[in-house]
Design an enzyme around this catalytic site. Structure first.
Site, PDB file in Angstrom:
ATOM      1  N   HIS A   8      38.050  39.372  29.663  1.00 47.04           N
ATOM      2  CA  HIS A   8      37.948  40.214  30.915  1.00 47.04           C
ATOM      3  C   HIS A   8      36.641  40.827  31.175  1.00 47.04           C
ATOM      4  CE1 HIS A   8      41.863  39.846  32.398  1.00 47.04           C
ATOM      5  NE2 HIS A   8      42.463  40.185  31.373  1.00 47.04           N
TER       6      HIS A   8
ATOM      7  N   ASP B 103      41.495  34.426  30.358  1.00 50.60           N
ATOM      8  CA  ASP B 103      41.138  35.603  30.787  1.00 50.60           C
ATOM      9  C   ASP B 103      39.842  35.957  30.435  1.00 50.60           C
ATOM     10  OD1 ASP B 103      43.677  35.610  32.094  1.00 50.60           O
ATOM     11  OD2 ASP B 103      44.317  37.511  31.309  1.00 50.60           O
TER      12      ASP B 103
ATOM     13  N   HIS C 285      44.145  34.739  34.843  1.00 44.44           N
ATOM     14  CA  HIS C 285      43.080  35.204  35.636  1.00 44.44           C
ATOM     15  C   HIS C 285      41.786  34.085  35.906  1.00 44.44           C
ATOM     16  CE1 HIS C 285      43.616  39.844  35.890  1.00 44.44           C
ATOM     17  NE2 HIS C 285      44.396  39.529  34.922  1.00 44.44           N
TER      18      HIS C 285
ATOM     19  N   HIS D 199      47.297  37.776  26.650  1.00 43.89           N
ATOM     20  CA  HIS D 199      47.904  38.025  27.879  1.00 43.89           C
ATOM     21  C   HIS D 199      48.537  39.427  27.875  1.00 43.89           C
ATOM     22  CE1 HIS D 199      49.816  37.164  31.524  1.00 43.89           C
ATOM     23  NE2 HIS D 199      50.945  36.883  31.104  1.00 43.89           N
TER      24      HIS D 199
END
Length: 406
Positions: free
Chosen positions: A83, A113, A146, A300
């Site tokens: 992220h 992600d 994402h 996740h």
């Protein structure tokens, strides 16, 4: 003795034949990653955008030619959500592949992600794509939820933490959207799952529901088109392949109190809503038995300790960012090392000193102009000085945050 050994080594290296020349573009991105504060002008310029577009075009066929399920052998390091957190990614780079991935024993598997939430998604993607170009047979990247346009383009919800917003804010509306679309074109080609030592199933979210008249869940994932946008779906995707891909990207283990409401196969509606599903103990047992596997490793879900174990120690959840998820100031990031018959947990302590994300009052910024500092502050490489609190107060704050999140 030393001279003879050096000569023998030199002869052995020459006998290996011509070595692959290091990719200049990949090297440029890796240097940027190692020293972000030295590249303030570059990472805030259109040159970075053009280089990133070229990098995407280079890695795109590598991902497209990989099966939707990649098969790896141990030792393999497995990482969860990043992220856009360059700070924690640097921790792993400095402590796990300090000499570079090429010279580090084993493989590297990232579970998806890479963007959104954190402010440095562009740098994260650039670095990981560069490493993929450098080590295509050692470094593997799965897709996360994402890595979908409907998610990383949701500016109204994520605002400045949206990947699309960051692309447009950095490079302008037109060029920024071009970079965003090209990165998503790479995401469309990423594998959905991995299997280590024919024993451990790795995925971003969770296990897919069985498809009627299908041989196995692994074959279902392998049958997903090599290029699949998923959400929104492309014309090449079937209802079945879209369901399989969505389940891999979005599903979660069922909570204890959800188990009794699951269907006969062990699946039910996820607390996330939006059509996402959860999988219970029966679904896990069925998958492991069907595919002759022992464990599931997924990402996740945020966990303050970086790695958690659930469902009778059959499911490992790995989270590789300690920021932007409401886990408190003491949250850790983690990864695991699968080393044949052992699974080792590796975490970063919250006391580990970061060398790359700098406070405004840091002496490491001496010599950097005010204009360069402002550029780095705008993209998150420099942050405001933090107020120091006593441990007892931090424990109270962390507890309040956890209660609020629940």
């Amino acid at each position: 003795m030393g001279r003879h050994a050096s000569m023998a080594t030199n002869i052995a290296l020459r006998n290996l034949g011509p070595q692959k020349k290091r990719d200049d573009l990949a090297s440029k991105m890796i240097r940027m990653f190692k020293e972000p504060k030295e590249h303030a002008d570059y990472i805030t310029s259109s040159i970075f955008a053009v280089d990133l577009l070229a990098l995407c075009k280079r890695v795109k066929p590598i991902f497209e030619n990989e099966p939707r399920v990649v098969f790896l052998q141990s030792p393999t390091y497995v990482f969860g959500d990043i992220h856009g957190n360059l700070e924690d990614l640097h921790f792993f780079a400095d402590n796990i592949w300090k000499l570079g991935m090429k010279l580090t024993a084993g493989n590297f598997l990232f579970l998806g992600d890479y963007v959104d939430r954190g402010l440095l998604g562009l740098e994260t993607v650039a670095y990981l794509f560069a490493m993929k170009l450098e080590c295509p047979y050692k470094m593997f990247m799965l897709r996360g939820n994402h890595e979908l346009r409907d998610v990383n383009g949701w500016v109204e919800y994520y605002q400045e933490k949206s990947f699309l917003w960051q692309c447009q804010n950095r490079f302008g509306m037109k060029l920024g959207e071009e970079v965003w679309e090209e990165c998503n074109s790479v995401f469309d080609r990423m594998p959905l799952a991995g299997i280590i030592d024919n024993d451990i199933f790795c995925v971003h979210g969770g296990i897919p529901r069985p498809i009627e008249n299908s041989g196995s869940r692994i074959q279902d994932i392998l049958s997903v088109p090599a290029v699949a946008s998923v959400c929104p779906a492309s014309l090449e995707e079937t209802i079945e392949s879209n369901q399989v891909a969505s389940d891999c990207l979005w599903s979660d283990p069922a909570k204890h109190d959800q188990e009794e409401y699951l269907d006969e196969d062990g699946f039910g509606e996820s607390m996330r809503g939006g059509g996402a599903i959860c999988f219970g103990s029966k679904a896990i047992e069925n998958l492991l038995k069907e595919c002759n596997l022992s464990y599931i490793v997924r990402a996740h879900e945020a966990h303050s300790e970086g790695v958690s174990i659930s469902k009778g120690a059959k499911v490992f959840t790995v989270f590789s960012t300690s920021k932007d998820h409401g886990q408190g100031k003491r949250a850790m990031c983690g990864c695991i090392l699968v080393d044949f018959d052992k699974i080792q947990v590796i975490t970063r302590s919250n006391k580990y000193k970061d060398k790359y994300i700098h406070r405004r009052d840091s002496m490491s910024l001496v010599g950097i102009t005010a204009a360069e500092q402002q550029k780095l502050f705008d993209i998150g490489v420099i942050k405001e000085a933090e107020v120091k609190y006593h441990d007892e107060f931090l424990e109270y704050i962390d507890g309040q945050v956890s209660e609020h999140d629940e």
